[in-house]
Enzyme design. Structure first.
Site, PDB file in Angstrom:
ATOM      1  NE  ARG A 143      38.840  33.201  51.261  1.00  0.00           N
ATOM      2  CZ  ARG A 143      39.857  32.498  51.503  1.00  0.00           C
ATOM      3  NH1 ARG A 143      40.090  31.471  52.217  1.00  0.00           N
ATOM      4  NH2 ARG A 143      41.228  33.137  51.294  1.00  0.00           N
ATOM      5  CB  SER A 148      41.945  41.836  45.038  1.00  0.00           C
ATOM      6  OG  SER A 148      42.066  41.055  46.240  1.00  0.00           O
ATOM      7  CG  ASP A 151      44.437  39.636  44.469  1.00  0.00           C
ATOM      8  OD1 ASP A 151      45.245  40.512  44.097  1.00  0.00           O
ATOM      9  OD2 ASP A 151      43.591  39.192  43.729  1.00  0.00           O
TER      10      ASP A 151
HETATM   11  C1  BG6 Z   1      42.510  33.161  46.594  1.00  0.00           C
HETATM   12  C2  BG6 Z   1      42.830  34.694  47.300  1.00  0.00           C
HETATM   13  O1  BG6 Z   1      43.050  32.283  47.119  1.00  0.00           O
HETATM   14  O2  BG6 Z   1      42.743  33.348  45.412  1.00  0.00           O
HETATM   15  C3  BG6 Z   1      41.878  35.822  46.699  1.00  0.00           C
HETATM   16  O3  BG6 Z   1      42.358  34.470  48.786  1.00  0.00           O
HETATM   17  C4  BG6 Z   1      42.474  35.673  45.268  1.00  0.00           C
HETATM   18  O4  BG6 Z   1      42.131  36.964  47.313  1.00  0.00           O
HETATM   19  C5  BG6 Z   1      42.025  34.443  44.688  1.00  0.00           C
HETATM   20  O5  BG6 Z   1      41.754  36.679  44.630  1.00  0.00           O
HETATM   21  C6  BG6 Z   1      42.542  34.204  43.179  1.00  0.00           C
HETATM   22  O6  BG6 Z   1      41.797  33.321  42.570  1.00  0.00           O
HETATM   23  P1  BG6 Z   1      40.041  33.142  42.216  1.00  0.00           P
HETATM   24  O7  BG6 Z   1      39.470  32.091  43.107  1.00  0.00           O
HETATM   25  O8  BG6 Z   1      39.487  34.734  42.543  1.00  0.00           O
HETATM   26  O9  BG6 Z   1      40.140  33.062  40.725  1.00  0.00           O
HETATM   27  C1  GLC Z   2      42.417  43.502  39.193  1.00  0.00           C
HETATM   28  C2  GLC Z   2      42.458  44.502  40.362  1.00  0.00           C
HETATM   29  C3  GLC Z   2      43.724  44.091  41.100  1.00  0.00           C
HETATM   30  C4  GLC Z   2      43.821  42.406  41.264  1.00  0.00           C
HETATM   31  C5  GLC Z   2      43.376  41.641  40.269  1.00  0.00           C
HETATM   32  C6  GLC Z   2      43.406  40.143  40.685  1.00  0.00           C
HETATM   33  O1  GLC Z   2      43.118  43.538  38.223  1.00  0.00           O
HETATM   34  O2  GLC Z   2      42.630  45.740  40.047  1.00  0.00           O
HETATM   35  O3  GLC Z   2      44.300  44.875  42.138  1.00  0.00           O
HETATM   36  O4  GLC Z   2      45.135  42.150  41.963  1.00  0.00           O
HETATM   37  O5  GLC Z   2      42.053  42.051  39.874  1.00  0.00           O
HETATM   38  O6  GLC Z   2      42.412  40.024  41.546  1.00  0.00           O
END
Ligand code: BG6
Ligand code: GLC
Ligand code: GLC
Length: 932
Positions: free
Chosen positions: A492, A553, A607
């Site tokens: 996003r 992430s 994240d």
């Molecule tokens: C979202 C974040 O709110 O939640 C993401 O913007 C994050 O960066 C995510 O990885 C984690 O949840 P999901 O939807 O990926 O399971």
């Molecule tokens: C994976 C990534 C880590 C992230 C996690 C949740 O473990 O290596 O950086 O925080 O996924 O998205």
């Protein structure tokens, strides 16, 4: 029926609806030798059978059986005498067989109204059908039989199950014609049983599966409900019976009474001068003078007048020429009424089944048993016609029982034995998933050790990466920021306005086509910049150079707030030439290639950090960030909530149809989401199936800077990205890892890596469940031991199903529907077991996650030398948010393992986007301060 099922006490319902503890119909795989003792089905006789079940493959072996007549004085004498008689018959029967004194398994068919409290526990409520032994009502008849067998002392016999004759009839129905879920007996008495949903049975504390209910409809109308239908003959019969006022319905249908009713009518007609020239005979006036056999034979049209005459003459009567026809009429009237009443009751059972199963037309097999069916020529056909009339929406086939239910009783006995064995195997299989408090405490301790080592820069599976974030927000942050969010469920671009009134977010979701995620790094970053440019244009931001925070992430070694070297890709990304590179540089280079834009990249953020920061904006105690993701697979029906929760973009993944971009924003009304999805569905041309995925778990927290070896400085804090997904990659979790975890790991794109993550998050849970189900199938515990192609398909079992299946509001029927949707056809027992597997797997995931959080908060507490720590954890991720029990299990585990920490879990909304902006804001604020 409904009143009794609901457990209504007064007025007492007219039928008893007694649970039988038989929970499944036979598989056909049952095997072994069983002794069956039958008491009460067929008048004054007792039967002993030796039944050999051969399973599906084996040849049918005819049972051996022997019938014993119970003397009248035994039927009416003391109970002990009756049971001793039964034990004697047993011995006598077994003496004639070549069975040493091996442990024999016995099924006890005891056909009287009984309160069952288990498969081998049953209290007689009241005698019926001509029995009246003292000291038995209110007693456990299984115990009485066991005692008698012991007194007899010749054989070692285990009474495994007690069943009503109707249940034996149902269970003995030859498998292969579809499930037979109703048993109907019209013998001396009459009754039916059927498979009811357990949740409808108030006395059972069970909301899952089915259970066989013995209706005990013989007592129907004991409250007078059938008053207007009763004739003077019914009243006389009742008056002369052993159980006055009881079993009124049975007394109009059961074989013990049909002859009696005919006798009473004939005697009346003789007295009125209509029959036999007005003469009666002693036999005609004596109770029991006319038997079922007589009635059946006289009514048989093929019998002819001569046969009727002969029977009447045997009764000492002197029939005239016209009498035979009249007598036949009487027999037909009595029997037709019996068959019709019986049909009415059966129709009630069938339509109840049809309603409770919500089926338009119910296809069902009814097993029939008893001498009335066997001896009476027209009973079954009248019954069938009337059922068709009263329950036209039911498609019923009637199947005569094999050897009077003996086989069925053996089946129940075998099923009881099989269920016990299967339960054992299931427990054995799931045992490694059920972690003890000690095991969880050990995980916590190992995690603590790995954290310490990682912080000191020693070899550890936890990398403990510094993030260069030294402070959580203080609420004074202001300004407009751009944010990027890569590595979660969606990619996003966001515009975040942090103002006095709060944080306002506008965002757009873009797709990262798989070919880009796994193509070259340059392609990936060019694509990202294209998306930013597109977003800026749409938001009217072109030309502005807003500060940008990049939520990325993946594990990064940070050397500063805006420097992050990608250590390795995770979660399905694999773009080349990125590992070992500074991601911010890669982004800046891409910006440079696209000369038209200017972007000011201020911070790179994991994240977890974004989540912590965004929750920290609201709650200063928030010093931990946690992500537990779930892959999402949505369909258009019923998933609006899911859609609202998880703002996502979906792309057409299948069959090369054009990829599609879509924007959805949180807070949209259902109808808006719905409309967008419908549009999507049109493009997809399928039933609106949508796919996205995210598979990670990770945590970050505020550590004391003095503990962080790789960053200079002794005072203050720094947020550490633990990258705990990799915990255990050095083999330290191998003690907990099951063979199913190993299979899932082996089949993944990164074998040996992210072992902790693979036990907790994303699509892995579904895969663990699938492998466990495969194993249980191979043991024969599930799906009747039949492996299906579907279950062998990778990723067919979405983790979302775990959430759905475990949702408390779901009936087992719906669980079945979900699984049937996957192409798995299963019984209620199967569904229950699948549910237990799901629970075991997700419970372990939540507990492991809780053990990790406990390690983190305890570390913070000890760092600060506090007796008690109050701390908040910001959490994001669909598994945490959508699974019905995950979050409460995490919290419970943390309470257990970190009792000195008061931990509050805050669900982050739009965590990373907002968090990245806040990190950027904090950085800008600090930069300004430095300038000043
Ligand atoms: C979202 C974040 O709110 O939640 C993401 O913007 C994050 O960066 C995510 O990885 C984690 O949840 P999901 O939807 O990926 O399971
Ligand atoms: C994976 C990534 C880590 C992230 C996690 C949740 O473990 O290596 O950086 O925080 O996924 O998205
Ligand atoms: C009587 C008994 C019942 C039995 C039926 C048929 O009604 O109470 O338990 O099933 O007879 O034998």
């Amino acid at each position: 029926m409904e009143q009794a099922l609901k457990g209504q006490a007064s007025p007492a319902p007219a039928v008893r609806m007694l649970p039988t503890y038989v929970g499944s119909t036979p598989h056909g795989t049952e095997q072994g030798d069983f002794v069956v003792l039958e008491l009460g089905a067929t008048g004054a006789s007792l039967r002993v059978l030796w039944v050999t079940l051969m399973g599906i493959e084996g040849h049918k072996v005819e049972p051996r059986s022997q019938e014993f007549v119970i003397p009248q004085e035994v039927m009416l004498g003391p109970g002990q005498q009756l049971f001793d008689f039964a034990a004697r018959c047993l011995s006598e029967f077994l003496d004639a067989l070549p069975v040493g004194n091996q442990g024999l398994q016995l099924g006890f068919s005891f056909s009287f109204p009984c309160h069952q409290t288990g498969l081998d526990k049953s209290t007689l409520i009241s005698w019926t059908k001509g029995f009246r032994c003292s000291g038995v009502e209110g007693q456990d008849v299984v115990q009485l039989l066991r005692d008698a067998i012991q007194r007899q002392g010749t054989y070692s016999i285990d009474v495994v199950a007690v069943v009503n004759d109707t249940v034996g009839t149902m269970m003995g129905c030859e498998p292969g014609v579809g499930p037979c879920e109703v048993g109907l007996v019209v013998d001396t008495g009459t009754n039916a049983c059927y498979m009811e949903e357990a949740r409808h049975v108030a006395v059972l504390d069970e909301d899952r599966g089915r259970v066989c209910i013995s209706v005990e409809w013989g007592s129907f109308s004991d409250d007078g409900a059938l008053g207007p239908v009763l004739t003077i003959f019914d009243r006389t019969l009742d008056h002369e019976s052993l159980n006055l006022g009881a079993q009124r319905f049975e007394k109009m249908i059961g074989g013990l009474y049909l002859g009696e009713l005919v006798r009473l009518v004939l005697a009346h007609l003789a007295r009125c001068g209509v029959l036999f020239g007005g003469y009666t005979s002693p036999a005609l006036l004596r109770q029991g003078g006319i038997l079922l056999e007589h009635v059946a034979e006289m009514e048989d049209p093929s019998a002819g007048a001569a046969r009727v005459h002969a029977i009447l003459q045997d009764l000492g009567l002197n029939p005239r020429a016209s009498d035979a026809e009249f007598v036949q009429h009487v027999c037909a009237a009595v029997c037709t009424r019996a068959a019709q009443l019986c049909a009415a009751a059966l129709a009630a059972v069938l339509s109840r089944l049809q309603h409770s199963r919500e089926q338009q037309t119910l296809q069902i097999a009814v097993a029939t048993g008893g001498r009335v069916f066997e001896r009476h020529p027209r009973f079954l056909s009248i019954l069938q016609e009337t059922v068709m009339l009263l329950a036209p929406e039911c498609d019923v086939s009637f199947i005569p029982s094999v050897d009077g239910g003996g086989q069925g009783v053996a089946m129940v006995t075998a099923v009881a034995a099989r269920l016990a064995a299967h339960r054992c195997l299931l427990e054995e299989t799931l045992a490694p998933f059920r972690l003890t408090r000690e095991q969880l405490a050990a995980v916590q301790a190992q995690m603590r050790e790995a954290m310490a080592k990682g912080l000191q820069g020693e070899a550890s599976s936890l990398r403990m990466l510094p993030t260069y974030i030294r402070d959580t927000p203080d609420g004074s942050e202001r300004g407009d920021f751009l944010a990027l969010d890569l590595g979660g469920t969606n990619f996003r671009v966001l515009l975040v306005r942090v103002a006095t009134g709060g944080v306002q977010i506008t965002s757009q979701i873009y797709s990262i086509p798989e070919c880009v995620a796994q193509g070259s790094g340059q392609q990936l970053f060019d694509h990202i910049v294209d998306c930013i440019v597109d977003f800026q244009e749409k938001q009217g931001l072109s030309g502005q150079s807003l500060p940008l925070g990049f939520t990325f992430s993946f594990p990064c070694m940070q050397l500063g707030l805006d420097q992050g070297i990608l250590l390795n890709w995770t979660k399905g990304f694999n773009a080349s030439d990125c590992e070992g590179q500074d991601v911010v540089c890669l982004l800046r280079e891409a910006i440079g290639r696209r000369q038209a834009v200017e972007l000011n990249v201020v911070a790179i953020v994991n994240d977890t950090v974004g989540t912590m920061m965004s929750c920290g904006y609201e709650d200063p105690h928030c010093e931990v960030g946690l992500i537990v993701e779930l892959e999402v697979c949505g369909s258009l029906e019923g998933d609006w909530e899911l859609l609202e929760h998880s703002v996502w973009h979906r792309e057409m993944l299948e069959r090369g149809r054009p990829r599609l971009l879509c924007e959805l924003t949180t807070g949209w009304s259902n109808s808006r989401v719905q409309q967008t999805c419908l549009e999507l569905a049109v493009c997809w041309g399928e039933e609106g199936k949508a796919f996205t995925q995210g598979t990670g778990t990770n945590a970050c927290y505020m550590e004391e800077l003095r503990n962080v070896a790789s960053v200079a400085g002794d005072s203050g804090h720094m947020c550490i990205n633990m990258e705990w997904g990799a915990f255990g990659d050095d083999g330290s979790l191998s003690m907990l890892s099951t063979c199913f975890d190993a299979s899932v790991d082996q089949a993944s794109i990164n074998p040996g890596k992210q072992r902790f993550e693979k036990m907790i998050s994303g699509m892995y849970l579904g895969e663990i469940v699938r492998h466990t189900l495969l194993h249980l199938t191979s043991l024969g515990v599930l799906f009747r031991g039949q492996q299906t192609q579907r279950l062998q398909t990778r990723d067919i079992f979405k983790t979302k199903f775990l959430s759905e299946i475990e949702s408390d509001s779901l009936a087992l029927r719906q669980v079945r529907a979900i699984l049937e949707d996957l192409g798995l056809s299963l019984t209620s027992d199967d569904a229950l077991m699948v549910l237990e597997v799901c629970q075991a797997v997700s419970q372990r995931a939540a507990q492991l996650c809780g053990a990790g959080v406990a390690a983190v908060v305890e570390k913070i507490r000890e760092n600060r030398g506090l007796e008690e720590l109050t701390v908040s954890v910001g959490v994001d991720g669909t598994l945490y948010k959508l699974h019905p029990h995950f979050s409460s299990l995490v919290a419970a585990t943390v309470r257990e393992l970190a009792p000195r920490c008061v931990v509050t879990f805050l669900q982050s909304e739009d965590g990373s986007g907002k968090g990245a902006a806040l990190v950027t804001a904090v950085a800008c604020r600090l930069a300004q301060m430095t300038c000043v």
